[in-house]
Design a protein around this motif. Sequence first.
Motif, mmCIF file in Angstrom:
data_model
loop_
_atom_site.group_PDB
_atom_site.id
_atom_site.type_symbol
_atom_site.label_atom_id
_atom_site.label_comp_id
_atom_site.label_asym_id
_atom_site.label_seq_id
_atom_site.Cartn_x
_atom_site.Cartn_y
_atom_site.Cartn_z
ATOM 1 N N TRP A 79 1.038 -1.210 -0.018
ATOM 2 C CA TRP A 79 -0.071 -0.102 0.018
ATOM 3 C C TRP A 79 0.977 1.185 -0.115
ATOM 4 C CZ3 TRP A 79 -4.441 1.662 -1.087
ATOM 5 C CH2 TRP A 79 -5.030 2.980 -0.841
ATOM 6 N N GLU A 80 1.950 1.503 1.036
ATOM 7 C CA GLU A 80 2.591 2.509 0.919
ATOM 8 C C GLU A 80 3.452 2.949 -0.346
ATOM 9 O OE1 GLU A 80 3.458 2.353 5.959
ATOM 10 O OE2 GLU A 80 5.032 2.069 4.430
ATOM 11 N N GLU A 81 4.193 1.626 -0.651
ATOM 12 C CA GLU A 81 5.053 1.895 -1.974
ATOM 13 C C GLU A 81 4.415 2.079 -3.438
ATOM 14 O OE1 GLU A 81 8.293 -0.753 -1.787
ATOM 15 O OE2 GLU A 81 8.698 -0.226 0.239
ATOM 16 N N CYS A 82 3.258 1.240 -3.408
ATOM 17 C CA CYS A 82 2.756 1.129 -4.744
ATOM 18 C C CYS A 82 1.073 1.573 -4.669
ATOM 19 C CB CYS A 82 2.658 -0.291 -5.123
ATOM 20 S SG CYS A 82 4.264 -0.832 -5.192
ATOM 21 N N GLY A 83 0.551 1.797 -3.596
ATOM 22 C CA GLY A 83 -0.939 2.321 -3.590
ATOM 23 C C GLY A 83 -1.777 1.121 -3.905
ATOM 24 N N VAL A 84 -1.517 -0.047 -3.759
ATOM 25 C CA VAL A 84 -2.365 -1.288 -4.030
ATOM 26 C C VAL A 84 -2.791 -1.924 -2.981
ATOM 27 C CG1 VAL A 84 -2.258 -3.589 -5.402
ATOM 28 C CG2 VAL A 84 -1.007 -1.511 -6.102
ATOM 29 N N ASN A 85 -4.171 -2.025 -3.058
ATOM 30 C CA ASN A 85 -4.870 -2.861 -1.960
ATOM 31 C C ASN A 85 -4.692 -4.337 -1.988
ATOM 32 O OD1 ASN A 85 -6.497 -3.850 -0.036
ATOM 33 N ND2 ASN A 85 -8.259 -2.449 -0.188
ATOM 34 N N SER A 86 -3.873 -4.969 -1.118
ATOM 35 C CA SER A 86 -3.633 -6.358 -1.607
ATOM 36 C C SER A 86 -4.860 -7.208 -1.022
ATOM 37 C CB SER A 86 -2.343 -7.067 -0.939
ATOM 38 O OG SER A 86 -2.043 -6.168 0.227
#
Length: 180
Positions: A79-86
């Motif tokens: 989330w922090e580095e890529c903005g993707v909600n895993s």
Amino acid sequence: MKFKNRRNECVTTSDGREIWASRSVTVVVCIVLVCEDQPYILVNQRGTGVPDCQGLWNLPCGYLDYDETTTEAAMREVWEECGVNSLELLQGADCEFFSAPWDISSTPHDARQNVTIHHGLHAHVDRLPAVSNAHNEPNETADIRWLPLAQADTLEFAFNHRARIAKYLSHLERVAWIRY
């Protein structure tokens, strides 16, 4: 018995607390998504705000914080580095290694004394999730990509992450019969 370990260092703070400096625990996350029969892997380029390997590419990764599981750390770093909600990706995963890591590395090196916990997932998606550096520390990430897996050899990776990608793909083939 004789061991080759070094003792952890005890540091006393100005208020008298003792803090033990020891090896750090890191998490590294391999996310492979298949979109329109093309596999992609999530990578980011290290920015000018990080202490080392600026300009090189890596998988989402970072240090484990206090009171945090490695699964939580893996999700936070993505989330922090890529903005993707895993969490959203986990719901549709064909194969996931967030509930339990797929690999643990603990061999000490001169430059890094990390114990590294490797998480990951594989999923088929209709479209690749958007990426964003809005949650980064200042200048932590210079670029973020869903890199076509076939192009992984075209980037220069930090921390031996290209070898980590190859090892993850090999692991997927062994445990889930997924082949690239």
